[in-house]
Design an enzyme around this catalytic site. Structure first.
Site, mmCIF file in Angstrom:
data_model
loop_
_atom_site.group_PDB
_atom_site.id
_atom_site.type_symbol
_atom_site.label_atom_id
_atom_site.label_comp_id
_atom_site.label_asym_id
_atom_site.label_seq_id
_atom_site.Cartn_x
_atom_site.Cartn_y
_atom_site.Cartn_z
ATOM 1 N N CYS A 50 -1.671 14.022 -15.170
ATOM 2 C CA CYS A 50 -2.484 15.158 -15.617
ATOM 3 C C CYS A 50 -3.966 14.844 -15.424
ATOM 4 C CB CYS A 50 -2.199 15.443 -17.089
ATOM 5 S SG CYS A 50 -3.233 16.767 -17.735
ATOM 6 N N GLN A 79 0.851 -1.197 0.000
ATOM 7 C CA GLN A 79 0.000 0.000 0.000
ATOM 8 C C GLN A 79 0.882 1.240 0.000
ATOM 9 O OE1 GLN A 79 -3.425 -0.617 3.050
ATOM 10 N NE2 GLN A 79 -1.821 -2.043 3.602
ATOM 11 N N GLY A 98 2.896 -4.545 8.978
ATOM 12 C CA GLY A 98 2.907 -3.090 9.171
ATOM 13 C C GLY A 98 1.724 -2.358 8.576
ATOM 14 N N THR A 99 0.552 -2.970 8.661
ATOM 15 C CA THR A 99 -0.637 -2.235 8.186
ATOM 16 C C THR A 99 -1.731 -2.307 9.241
ATOM 17 O OG1 THR A 99 -2.359 -2.073 6.489
ATOM 18 C CG2 THR A 99 -1.341 -4.250 6.767
ATOM 19 N N ASP A 110 6.135 4.797 -1.389
ATOM 20 C CA ASP A 110 7.466 5.394 -1.179
ATOM 21 C C ASP A 110 8.590 4.794 -2.018
ATOM 22 O OD1 ASP A 110 7.990 2.936 0.134
ATOM 23 O OD2 ASP A 110 7.582 3.760 2.113
ATOM 24 N N CYS A 165 -5.332 15.196 -19.572
ATOM 25 C CA CYS A 165 -4.936 14.266 -20.645
ATOM 26 C C CYS A 165 -4.387 12.944 -20.113
ATOM 27 C CB CYS A 165 -3.946 14.924 -21.600
ATOM 28 S SG CYS A 165 -2.270 15.083 -20.937
ATOM 29 N N HIS A 224 -1.609 1.474 -4.187
ATOM 30 C CA HIS A 224 -2.044 2.860 -4.017
ATOM 31 C C HIS A 224 -1.235 3.856 -4.852
ATOM 32 C CE1 HIS A 224 -4.005 1.758 0.120
ATOM 33 N NE2 HIS A 224 -4.690 1.325 -0.906
ATOM 34 N N CYS A 244 0.025 19.392 -21.702
ATOM 35 C CA CYS A 244 -1.113 20.239 -22.072
ATOM 36 C C CYS A 244 -1.306 21.433 -21.144
ATOM 37 C CB CYS A 244 -2.389 19.397 -22.151
ATOM 38 S SG CYS A 244 -3.059 18.960 -20.529
HETATM 39 P P1 OAD Z 1 -1.208 3.018 9.059
HETATM 40 O O1 OAD Z 1 -0.431 4.230 9.456
HETATM 41 O O2 OAD Z 1 -2.680 3.056 9.147
HETATM 42 O O3 OAD Z 1 -0.744 1.779 9.938
HETATM 43 C C1 OAD Z 1 0.592 1.459 10.138
HETATM 44 C C2 OAD Z 1 0.638 0.237 11.034
HETATM 45 O O4 OAD Z 1 2.006 -0.144 11.185
HETATM 46 C C3 OAD Z 1 0.094 0.488 12.443
HETATM 47 O O5 OAD Z 1 -0.810 -0.550 12.777
HETATM 48 C C4 OAD Z 1 1.349 0.447 13.336
HETATM 49 O O6 OAD Z 1 1.083 -0.175 14.574
HETATM 50 C C5 OAD Z 1 2.273 -0.430 12.540
HETATM 51 N N1 OAD Z 1 3.714 -0.154 12.757
HETATM 52 C C6 OAD Z 1 4.331 1.023 13.017
HETATM 53 N N2 OAD Z 1 5.658 0.873 13.072
HETATM 54 C C7 OAD Z 1 5.911 -0.440 12.862
HETATM 55 C C8 OAD Z 1 7.091 -1.237 12.777
HETATM 56 N N3 OAD Z 1 8.304 -0.709 12.952
HETATM 57 N N4 OAD Z 1 6.963 -2.559 12.538
HETATM 58 C C9 OAD Z 1 5.730 -3.117 12.382
HETATM 59 N N5 OAD Z 1 4.582 -2.420 12.425
HETATM 60 C C10 OAD Z 1 4.661 -1.101 12.649
HETATM 61 O O7 OAD Z 1 -0.724 2.629 7.589
HETATM 62 P P2 OAD Z 1 -1.420 1.671 6.497
HETATM 63 O O8 OAD Z 1 -2.119 0.531 7.133
HETATM 64 O O9 OAD Z 1 -0.374 1.360 5.494
HETATM 65 O O10 OAD Z 1 -3.902 4.994 1.696
HETATM 66 O O11 OAD Z 1 -2.466 2.636 5.863
HETATM 67 C C11 OAD Z 1 -3.257 2.160 4.805
HETATM 68 C C12 OAD Z 1 -3.601 3.264 3.855
HETATM 69 O O12 OAD Z 1 -4.228 4.336 4.540
HETATM 70 C C13 OAD Z 1 -2.414 3.948 3.198
HETATM 71 O O13 OAD Z 1 -1.885 3.241 2.102
HETATM 72 C C14 OAD Z 1 -2.991 5.241 2.781
HETATM 73 C C15 OAD Z 1 -3.699 5.601 4.039
HETATM 74 O O14 OAD Z 1 -4.658 6.506 3.954
HETATM 75 C C16 OAD Z 1 -4.072 5.905 0.730
HETATM 76 O O15 OAD Z 1 -3.432 6.943 0.709
HETATM 77 C C17 OAD Z 1 -5.068 5.507 -0.294
HETATM 78 ZN ZN ZN Z 2 -2.077 17.044 -19.733
#
Ligand code: OAD
Ligand code: ZN
Length: 252
Positions: free
Chosen positions: A130, A104, A191-192, A107, A133, A122, A154
């Site tokens: 753009c 997700q 890490g999500t 970076d 276009c 994502h 454009c």
């Molecule tokens: P979050 O910031 O919601 O969650 C990050 C998770 O990683 C949390 O549950 C932390 O506890 C955990 N965490 C932090 N440091 C860690 C480490 N060193 N090792 C293991 N875990 C760790 O991020 P995402 O779940 O990636 O979407 O967020 C999902 C989406 O929401 C993103 O891609 C973005 C955001 O809005 C869009 O922009 C469409």
């Molecule tokens: Zn354009």
């Protein structure tokens, strides 16, 4: 053996047996590289939450504000280097016959660490698309000289080539991820926070089809109770331990 050592041993065993693995990563895997996560305290930007800025409405209301946030995020990512968690996943890819890395994150740190089979759910923060276009420009300038940036082709308004809340992720991409989950034996979720769809449901899909799901995340997540092995540690510390080269791995 401590509870953690026991879980690590179990996870290693599952991973070593597998010939097909799906990995799903979120912002937590890049936290140890100094990239701010979305939902931690440090994830807030000038009192805005991502949900308030990462939307088409926010952009059309105030493109400059949304671009200022992206400019800040590009700056936060610019000097970041992959951490041992990213490198361990790249090493795992080279030692398993099939590995699909779904991220997700926007970076680019998985690429930098050497992973190749990457699906960016994502989008990518280094691309400007753009709004008229559709031209996509790779752009690594930080800060951007003009906010909001204009299309080189454009002259119309450019937007970050990322997926926002309220926008659809392409069905082709979702199909590809679901197929990879169907074909794997083990899914790693790293890490999500597990609250943003459709990524949040991917682990449930894996469970419905009897895959082994291993979660590595610092904090509690909503679906952890359904997963097979849950490790509450930093990914940069645990992943290198999980995937150290193993001469016993059977390659098919
Ligand atoms: P979050 O910031 O919601 O969650 C990050 C998770 O990683 C949390 O549950 C932390 O506890 C955990 N965490 C932090 N440091 C860690 C480490 N060193 N090792 C293991 N875990 C760790 O991020 P995402 O779940 O990636 O979407 O967020 C999902 C989406 O929401 C993103 O891609 C973005 C955001 O809005 C869009 O922009 C469409
Ligand atoms: Zn354009």
């Amino acid at each position: 053996m401590s509870e953690l050592e026991d879980k690590i041993a179990q996870a290693r065993q599952e991973i070593e047996k597998a010939s097909n693995i799906v990995v799903l990563t979120g912002a937590g895997i890049s936290a140890e590289s100094g990239v701010p996560t979305f939902r931690g305290q440090e994830g807030l930007w000038q009192n805005f939450r991502p949900e308030e800025l990462a939307t088409p409405d926010a952009f059309w209301n105030d493109p400059k504000l949304v671009w200022e946030w992206y400019d800040w995020r590009r700056n936060a990512v610019k000097d970041a280097k992959p951490n041992p968690g990213h490198y361990a996943l790249a090493e795992l890819e080279s030692s398993v016959p099939h590995l699909t890395l779904v991220t997700q994150n926007i970076d680019g740190l998985h690429q930098m660490a050497g992973s190749t089979n990457i699906t960016e759910m994502h989008g990518n923060i280094w691309q400007i698309r753009c709004t008229k276009c559709g031209e996509i420009e790779q752009n690594f300038q930080v800060p951007l000289p003009e906010l909001p940036p204009k299309c080189k082709k454009c002259g119309e308004l450019g937007r970050p080539n990322v997926v926002w809340f309220g926008e659809m992720i392409g069905m082709d991409l979702i199909d590809k991820i679901l197929r990879a989950i169907e074909e794997c034996q083990v899914m790693l979720i790293i890490g999500t926070s597990g609250i943003v769809e459709p990524a949040a449901s991917m682990g449930l899909v894996a469970k419905q089809t009897n895959k082994t799901v291993i979660e590595i995340n610092l904090d509690e997540t909503p679906s952890a109770g359904l997963y097979d092995i849950v490790i509450r540690e930093k990914s940069g510390e645990v992943l290198p331990v999980l995937f150290t080269s193993n001469p016993n791995r059977v390659l098919s």
